[in-house]
Design a protein around this motif. Sequence first.
Motif, PDB file in Angstrom:
ATOM      1  N   SER A 123       0.845  -1.196   0.000  1.00  0.00           N
ATOM      2  CA  SER A 123       0.000   0.000   0.000  1.00  0.00           C
ATOM      3  C   SER A 123       0.883   1.250   0.000  1.00  0.00           C
ATOM      4  N   ARG A 124       0.286   2.387  -0.351  1.00  0.00           N
ATOM      5  CA  ARG A 124       1.040   3.646  -0.321  1.00  0.00           C
ATOM      6  C   ARG A 124       1.502   3.970   1.103  1.00  0.00           C
ATOM      7  N   ARG A 125       0.644   3.645   2.065  1.00  0.00           N
ATOM      8  CA  ARG A 125       0.989   3.906   3.461  1.00  0.00           C
ATOM      9  C   ARG A 125       2.227   3.123   3.879  1.00  0.00           C
ATOM     10  N   LEU A 126       2.294   1.873   3.459  1.00  0.00           N
ATOM     11  CA  LEU A 126       3.440   1.044   3.808  1.00  0.00           C
ATOM     12  C   LEU A 126       4.707   1.530   3.109  1.00  0.00           C
ATOM     13  N   LEU A 127       4.575   1.958   1.865  1.00  0.00           N
ATOM     14  CA  LEU A 127       5.730   2.478   1.133  1.00  0.00           C
ATOM     15  C   LEU A 127       6.244   3.768   1.772  1.00  0.00           C
ATOM     16  N   THR A 128       5.321   4.591   2.234  1.00  0.00           N
ATOM     17  CA  THR A 128       5.714   5.833   2.905  1.00  0.00           C
ATOM     18  C   THR A 128       6.524   5.529   4.152  1.00  0.00           C
ATOM     19  N   ARG A 129       6.108   4.511   4.892  1.00  0.00           N
ATOM     20  CA  ARG A 129       6.844   4.114   6.093  1.00  0.00           C
ATOM     21  C   ARG A 129       8.238   3.600   5.742  1.00  0.00           C
ATOM     22  N   LEU A 130       8.337   2.846   4.647  1.00  0.00           N
ATOM     23  CA  LEU A 130       9.637   2.328   4.228  1.00  0.00           C
ATOM     24  C   LEU A 130      10.593   3.454   3.815  1.00  0.00           C
ATOM     25  N   LYS A 131      10.026   4.514   3.245  1.00  0.00           N
ATOM     26  CA  LYS A 131      10.860   5.653   2.861  1.00  0.00           C
ATOM     27  C   LYS A 131      11.477   6.317   4.092  1.00  0.00           C
ATOM     28  N   ARG A 132      10.742   6.245   5.216  1.00  0.00           N
ATOM     29  CA  ARG A 132      11.264   6.817   6.458  1.00  0.00           C
ATOM     30  C   ARG A 132      12.245   5.864   7.150  1.00  0.00           C
ATOM     31  N   GLU A 133      12.291   4.615   6.693  1.00  0.00           N
ATOM     32  CA  GLU A 133      13.179   3.610   7.274  1.00  0.00           C
ATOM     33  C   GLU A 133      14.047   2.994   6.168  1.00  0.00           C
ATOM     34  N   PRO A 134      14.929   3.788   5.572  1.00  0.00           N
ATOM     35  CA  PRO A 134      15.705   3.323   4.406  1.00  0.00           C
ATOM     36  C   PRO A 134      16.559   2.093   4.669  1.00  0.00           C
ATOM     37  N   ALA A 135      16.898   1.843   5.939  1.00  0.00           N
ATOM     38  CA  ALA A 135      17.730   0.668   6.236  1.00  0.00           C
ATOM     39  C   ALA A 135      16.959  -0.631   6.066  1.00  0.00           C
ATOM     40  N   HIS A 136      15.652  -0.534   5.834  1.00  0.00           N
ATOM     41  CA  HIS A 136      14.812  -1.728   5.756  1.00  0.00           C
ATOM     42  C   HIS A 136      14.576  -2.219   4.334  1.00  0.00           C
ATOM     43  N   ILE A 137      15.197  -1.612   3.339  1.00  0.00           N
ATOM     44  CA  ILE A 137      15.013  -2.084   1.970  1.00  0.00           C
ATOM     45  C   ILE A 137      16.366  -2.160   1.264  1.00  0.00           C
ATOM     46  N   HIS A 138      16.667  -3.345   0.723  1.00  0.00           N
ATOM     47  CA  HIS A 138      17.972  -3.592   0.109  1.00  0.00           C
ATOM     48  C   HIS A 138      17.810  -4.299  -1.232  1.00  0.00           C
ATOM     49  N   CYS A 139      18.790  -4.087  -2.082  1.00  0.00           N
ATOM     50  CA  CYS A 139      18.860  -4.808  -3.343  1.00  0.00           C
ATOM     51  C   CYS A 139      20.276  -5.362  -3.462  1.00  0.00           C
ATOM     52  N   ASN A 140      20.378  -6.681  -3.550  1.00  0.00           N
ATOM     53  CA  ASN A 140      21.673  -7.354  -3.600  1.00  0.00           C
ATOM     54  C   ASN A 140      22.558  -6.976  -2.409  1.00  0.00           C
ATOM     55  N   GLY A 141      21.915  -6.813  -1.242  1.00  0.00           N
ATOM     56  CA  GLY A 141      22.650  -6.530  -0.011  1.00  0.00           C
ATOM     57  C   GLY A 141      22.964  -5.075   0.235  1.00  0.00           C
TER      58      GLY A 141
END
Length: 281
Positions: free
Chosen positions: A22-40
């Motif tokens: 959801s957009r709400r969940l994506l907004t939260r992830l943007k505030r927590e950049p350490a929680h999304i990775h690509c190839n480590g």
Amino acid sequence: MIPKEHDGKIVQDYLMKEQGFSRRLLTRLKREPAHIHCNGEHIRMVDRLRQGDSLTVILTEPAHIPPNPELVVPIIYEDQDLIVFRKPAGMPVHPSILHYRDTLANFFSYHMQVQGIEATFRPINRLDRDTMGLCLAAKNALAAQKLCGRLEKEYTAIVCGILPEESGEIDAPIGREDGSLLKRTVRQDGQRSVTRYWVLERTEHYTTVKIQLLTGRTHQIRVHFSHLGFPLAGDGLYGGSTNDYRTQALCCNRLEFVHPVAGEVLDFRINIQEEWAAIQV
């Protein structure tokens, strides 16, 4: 791993359109950049994905419900996204003023604490305190979002008396009974409520039925069968006999759903005879 057909897609679009974020969940992830990775390595929402990339999203949430190590609830299945409990009769799902530390939520909080995981309790199918059986909870917002309204549930109940039909459908509106905060009743100004049933067994005093709910009203099964004149065994609130069962003979004995991440169909069933034995007088 990112498949060939999504090569070049922006991370945000991939998560929303292909993974159901959801957009709400994506907004939260943007505030927590350490929680999304690509190839480590950290990746931004506006970056593009390539075929073969390994995209990892870490969903953690603080727990707010006090853990209770004294509770014991059988766990039928568990992975990083969800957990299926076998809830006993007499245990509420959520804490309340009268039940602050003896609920399924308190057990969930303790179980997560033992594993060192922070997770909010998100029950997908909410069973009444005295209804036993399978109860599914999501461990993160994405799993909860993708599971909500997508469960196939089967209930089994023992009702007082001998139901004459082999199957039937009860279509009767349910609302709160006047003067009661707890009890529901069939009334014309209530919400539409539909219950389907099939007879499994008849004995001298009882009928065992398989039930499918087409709507999900409070106390729906209990109210509908009481309205028919066949209240649930053990259900003193709605007129059922308590001679042989100490609480309502109602169990969610089957859950089927598509796993919110893996995409596989999961089908869980429990032995109903063991459930009846647990509540017999």
